[in-house]
Design an enzyme around this catalytic site. Sequence first.
Site, PDB file in Angstrom:
ATOM      1  N   TYR A 157      12.758   7.288  -2.126  1.00 10.28           N
ATOM      2  CA  TYR A 157      12.146   8.449  -1.472  1.00 10.28           C
ATOM      3  C   TYR A 157      11.716   9.238  -3.015  1.00 10.28           C
ATOM      4  O   TYR A 157      10.440   9.746  -2.958  1.00 10.28           O
ATOM      5  CB  TYR A 157      12.799   8.978  -0.586  1.00 10.28           C
ATOM      6  CG  TYR A 157      11.867  10.173   0.304  1.00 10.28           C
ATOM      7  CD1 TYR A 157      10.905   9.477   1.172  1.00 10.28           C
ATOM      8  CD2 TYR A 157      12.062  11.407  -0.029  1.00 10.28           C
ATOM      9  CE1 TYR A 157       9.997  10.334   1.876  1.00 10.28           C
ATOM     10  CE2 TYR A 157      11.039  12.345   0.910  1.00 10.28           C
ATOM     11  CZ  TYR A 157      10.288  11.566   1.602  1.00 10.28           C
ATOM     12  OH  TYR A 157       9.334  12.577   2.396  1.00 10.28           O
ATOM     13  N   ASP A 178      -3.371  -0.371   7.613  1.00 12.18           N
ATOM     14  CA  ASP A 178      -2.078  -0.422   6.989  1.00 12.18           C
ATOM     15  C   ASP A 178      -2.372   0.155   5.528  1.00 12.18           C
ATOM     16  O   ASP A 178      -3.094  -0.403   4.783  1.00 12.18           O
ATOM     17  CB  ASP A 178      -1.438  -1.877   6.859  1.00 12.18           C
ATOM     18  CG  ASP A 178      -0.330  -1.882   6.176  1.00 12.18           C
ATOM     19  OD1 ASP A 178       0.181  -1.107   5.638  1.00 12.18           O
ATOM     20  OD2 ASP A 178       0.423  -2.837   6.641  1.00 12.18           O
ATOM     21  N   ASN A 187      -1.442  10.886   4.248  1.00 14.35           N
ATOM     22  CA  ASN A 187      -0.313  11.413   4.921  1.00 14.35           C
ATOM     23  C   ASN A 187       0.764  10.362   5.372  1.00 14.35           C
ATOM     24  O   ASN A 187       2.121  10.761   5.466  1.00 14.35           O
ATOM     25  CB  ASN A 187      -0.680  12.014   6.171  1.00 14.35           C
ATOM     26  CG  ASN A 187       0.778  12.499   7.228  1.00 14.35           C
ATOM     27  OD1 ASN A 187       1.229  13.377   6.765  1.00 14.35           O
ATOM     28  ND2 ASN A 187       0.779  11.730   8.451  1.00 14.35           N
ATOM     29  N   LYS A 224       7.673  10.029  -3.807  1.00 13.94           N
ATOM     30  CA  LYS A 224       6.957  11.533  -3.796  1.00 13.94           C
ATOM     31  C   LYS A 224       6.862  12.073  -5.089  1.00 13.94           C
ATOM     32  O   LYS A 224       6.017  12.867  -5.394  1.00 13.94           O
ATOM     33  CB  LYS A 224       7.963  12.083  -3.059  1.00 13.94           C
ATOM     34  CG  LYS A 224       8.061  11.635  -1.592  1.00 13.94           C
ATOM     35  CD  LYS A 224       6.500  11.813  -0.849  1.00 13.94           C
ATOM     36  CE  LYS A 224       6.313  11.437   0.727  1.00 13.94           C
ATOM     37  NZ  LYS A 224       5.142  11.360   1.187  1.00 13.94           N
TER      38      LYS A 224
END
Length: 241
Positions: free
Chosen positions: A157, A66, A93, A161
């Site tokens: 998000y 995890d 990733n 990012k």
Amino acid sequence: MENLKGKVALITGGTKGIGYGIAEALLNKGVKVVITSRAKSAAESAAKELASKTNALDAIIGVEADVRDLKSQEAAVKEAIAKFGALDIVIANAGLGHFASIEDLTEQQWKDTIDTNLTGAFNSIKASVAELKKSKGYYITISSLAGANFFAGGSAYNASKFGVTGFTQAVMLDLRQHGIKVSTIMPGSVSTHFNGNEPSDEQAWKIQSEDIGELVIDLLKMNPRTLPSKIEVRPTTPPSK
């Protein structure tokens, strides 16, 4: 890394999508690969499938880990070393996305996104940096064009990012004097199952996961003196609006 044969890579979230495509590309170049997933069954099933597809039966294992938990990532690194004896490449990733107006976004959705996408990238390098210093290896994060371009409904998000992009660039400056290369890849629309998408022939215009795999190979084979530290990738010809 002009000769990739025999190198060892750890890919988080490697059971599908971009991670799976990178794993397949690396296996086809003779790299030994460890893929991780939160679910042990998913990791082992994907590893078995990739071994069969690439005829690399002894070159890949699937590991339960995890990315949100540093100790879990440290255990995955130890398992890679125990199986293959070294660690040369780490691909951060693993990721997810929750998309909603800030009025509707829940605290749990925010935490899930940040903990997986951003803290996961931190945990991946913290767990592996000592081994990458030994091998003068390569650390690659998968960010997104959403890490440079904000949009409505993307607060969690975008934050994750944008964070991954900035985090990776700072890590690159921290580690390059140790001979470790660090890059972030920022894809646009990719044909994967991310966020409930269903890949289809109608999405042939999108970036494919194997395209990102090819890009990773290109980065690894770049002359050691040259470092493409931040790479934006987008479809050549998206549909007209």
